[in-house]
Design an enzyme around this catalytic site. Structure first.
Site, PDB file in Angstrom:
ATOM      1  N   HIS A  94      34.342  32.288  31.401  1.00 23.00           N
ATOM      2  CA  HIS A  94      33.135  32.099  32.398  1.00 23.00           C
ATOM      3  C   HIS A  94      32.055  31.430  31.778  1.00 23.00           C
ATOM      4  O   HIS A  94      31.720  31.544  30.678  1.00 23.00           O
ATOM      5  CB  HIS A  94      32.978  33.577  33.027  1.00 23.00           C
ATOM      6  CG  HIS A  94      33.757  34.074  33.714  1.00 23.00           C
ATOM      7  ND1 HIS A  94      34.519  33.634  35.210  1.00 23.00           N
ATOM      8  CD2 HIS A  94      34.748  35.441  33.498  1.00 23.00           C
ATOM      9  CE1 HIS A  94      35.420  34.451  35.531  1.00 23.00           C
ATOM     10  NE2 HIS A  94      35.555  35.262  34.758  1.00 23.00           N
ATOM     11  N   GLY A  95      31.189  31.175  32.591  1.00 15.27           N
ATOM     12  CA  GLY A  95      30.026  30.552  31.946  1.00 15.27           C
ATOM     13  C   GLY A  95      28.812  30.504  32.942  1.00 15.27           C
ATOM     14  O   GLY A  95      28.854  30.792  34.393  1.00 15.27           O
ATOM     15  N   CYS A 142      32.504  27.787  34.927  1.00 22.27           N
ATOM     16  CA  CYS A 142      31.393  27.502  35.657  1.00 22.27           C
ATOM     17  C   CYS A 142      30.071  27.429  35.285  1.00 22.27           C
ATOM     18  O   CYS A 142      29.899  28.033  34.026  1.00 22.27           O
ATOM     19  CB  CYS A 142      31.279  28.697  36.598  1.00 22.27           C
ATOM     20  SG  CYS A 142      32.915  28.982  37.974  1.00 22.27           S
ATOM     21  N   ARG A 143      29.051  26.700  35.760  1.00 27.00           N
ATOM     22  CA  ARG A 143      27.828  26.632  35.215  1.00 27.00           C
ATOM     23  C   ARG A 143      26.726  27.060  36.077  1.00 27.00           C
ATOM     24  O   ARG A 143      25.664  26.556  36.248  1.00 27.00           O
ATOM     25  CB  ARG A 143      27.542  25.049  34.992  1.00 27.00           C
ATOM     26  CG  ARG A 143      28.745  24.514  34.256  1.00 27.00           C
ATOM     27  CD  ARG A 143      28.668  23.085  34.029  1.00 27.00           C
ATOM     28  NE  ARG A 143      27.746  22.719  33.054  1.00 27.00           N
ATOM     29  CZ  ARG A 143      27.264  21.336  32.818  1.00 27.00           C
ATOM     30  NH1 ARG A 143      27.932  20.472  33.486  1.00 27.00           N
ATOM     31  NH2 ARG A 143      26.132  21.145  31.883  1.00 27.00           N
ATOM     32  N   GLU A 248      28.715  14.531  29.341  1.00 28.25           N
ATOM     33  CA  GLU A 248      27.501  14.996  28.997  1.00 28.25           C
ATOM     34  C   GLU A 248      27.191  14.703  27.348  1.00 28.25           C
ATOM     35  O   GLU A 248      28.123  14.857  26.703  1.00 28.25           O
ATOM     36  CB  GLU A 248      26.883  16.486  29.487  1.00 28.25           C
ATOM     37  CG  GLU A 248      26.636  16.503  30.919  1.00 28.25           C
ATOM     38  CD  GLU A 248      26.567  17.553  31.593  1.00 28.25           C
ATOM     39  OE1 GLU A 248      26.067  18.616  30.880  1.00 28.25           O
ATOM     40  OE2 GLU A 248      26.759  18.006  32.481  1.00 28.25           O
TER      41      GLU A 248
END
Length: 262
Positions: A94-95, A142-143, A248
């Site tokens: 998860h993020g 996820c961000r 990125e």
């Protein structure tokens, strides 16, 4: 005049003697957050892919942010990197916008591994054995909570920032033993989604991003350089507007061909 070969990362050693290593960290079970069902399929698929590309994969699951930082540090210190030409660093969890959730994470600020930690551990100051060698960072998380699609946008072009003037180099260095290198170079990063947005995962077959990534590497590693494969992965999401992988923090100075089978 630059020759073509100088624009491609060298593969120094024959397959028999080189010791490519990859690191894979996957958090599946959390104390406070939803368990990441289907992530086992991601671990299996990525491991198979990387082994096929000639990497021995170090796998670690269910770590706190401190545990992840410690594993990353140990991996950066491995002697095998001396006789390797590159590395893959794969993170699945998860993020939040700022980083990756450890297993004790309960909010945006508790038990988060900052992405900066990864780059600082493998930069040219901290990890000299990987100086000038490609460091491929793959992040499945996820961000943020936003869905990455819009129905239509007519906004104007964003303002183009002016480049800051480059720092002038220190004058008067005469000793031949001293040479300056970039603090951070030769990284290529592919995130599963753009900042602030969600990444999607199937509870049986695993993450959409990892599935697309594996498929594109299988098809194109034989004839495309790494960043071209990244672009093909991004392109493959054209029919799924809710998520778009994002390249990125790329500091690749040359093209990286994996030369599978060589």
């Amino acid at each position: 005049h630059l020759t073509l070969s100088s624009q491609i990362y060298p593969i120094y050693l024959p397959r028999e003697t080189r010791t490519r290593r990859a690191l894979l960290i996957c958090n599946i079970e959390f104390e406070h957050l939803r368990w990441r069902e289907g992530a086992e399929a991601d671990v299996e698929g990525m491991t198979e892919l990387l082994e096929g590309l000639g990497y021995v994969v170090d796998i670690h699951c269910n770590l706190t942010s401190q545990g992840m930082a410690s594993v990353i540090k140990d991996f950066a210190a491995r002697k095998e990197h001396c006789t390797s030409d590159s590395t893959f660093l794969v993170f699945m969890s998860h993020g939040v916008r700022a980083g990756l959730c450890g297993t004790k994470s309960s909010s945006k600020t508790t038990d988060i591994l900052s992405l900066d930690t990864i780059y600082e551990t493998f930069n040219n100051k901290s990890c000299r054995v990987l100086l000038g060698k490609p460091k491929v960072v793959i992040i499945q998380s996820c961000r943020g909570g936003k869905v990455g699609s819009v129905l239509m946008s007519d906004s104007q072009d964003p303002a183009v920032p002016t480049p800051t003037t480059a720092h002038s180099t220190a004058a008067g260095l005469e000793d031949d033993a001293i040479f300056e290198v970039h603090l951070e170079s030769d990284f290529a990063t592919l995130h599963s989604s753009t900042p602030d947005t969600i990444s999607w995962r199937n509870p049986v077959t695993g993450s959409l991003f990892i599935q697309h990534l594996i498929e594109q590497f299988r098809k194109h590693a034989c004839n495309s350089d790494l960043q071209e494969i990244f672009r093909k992965i991004q392109y493959s999401f054209g029919k799924f507007p809710r998520q778009l992988p994002s390249q990125e923090r790329s500091t690749m100075l040359r093209k990286f061909y994996l030369f599978p089978g060589h």
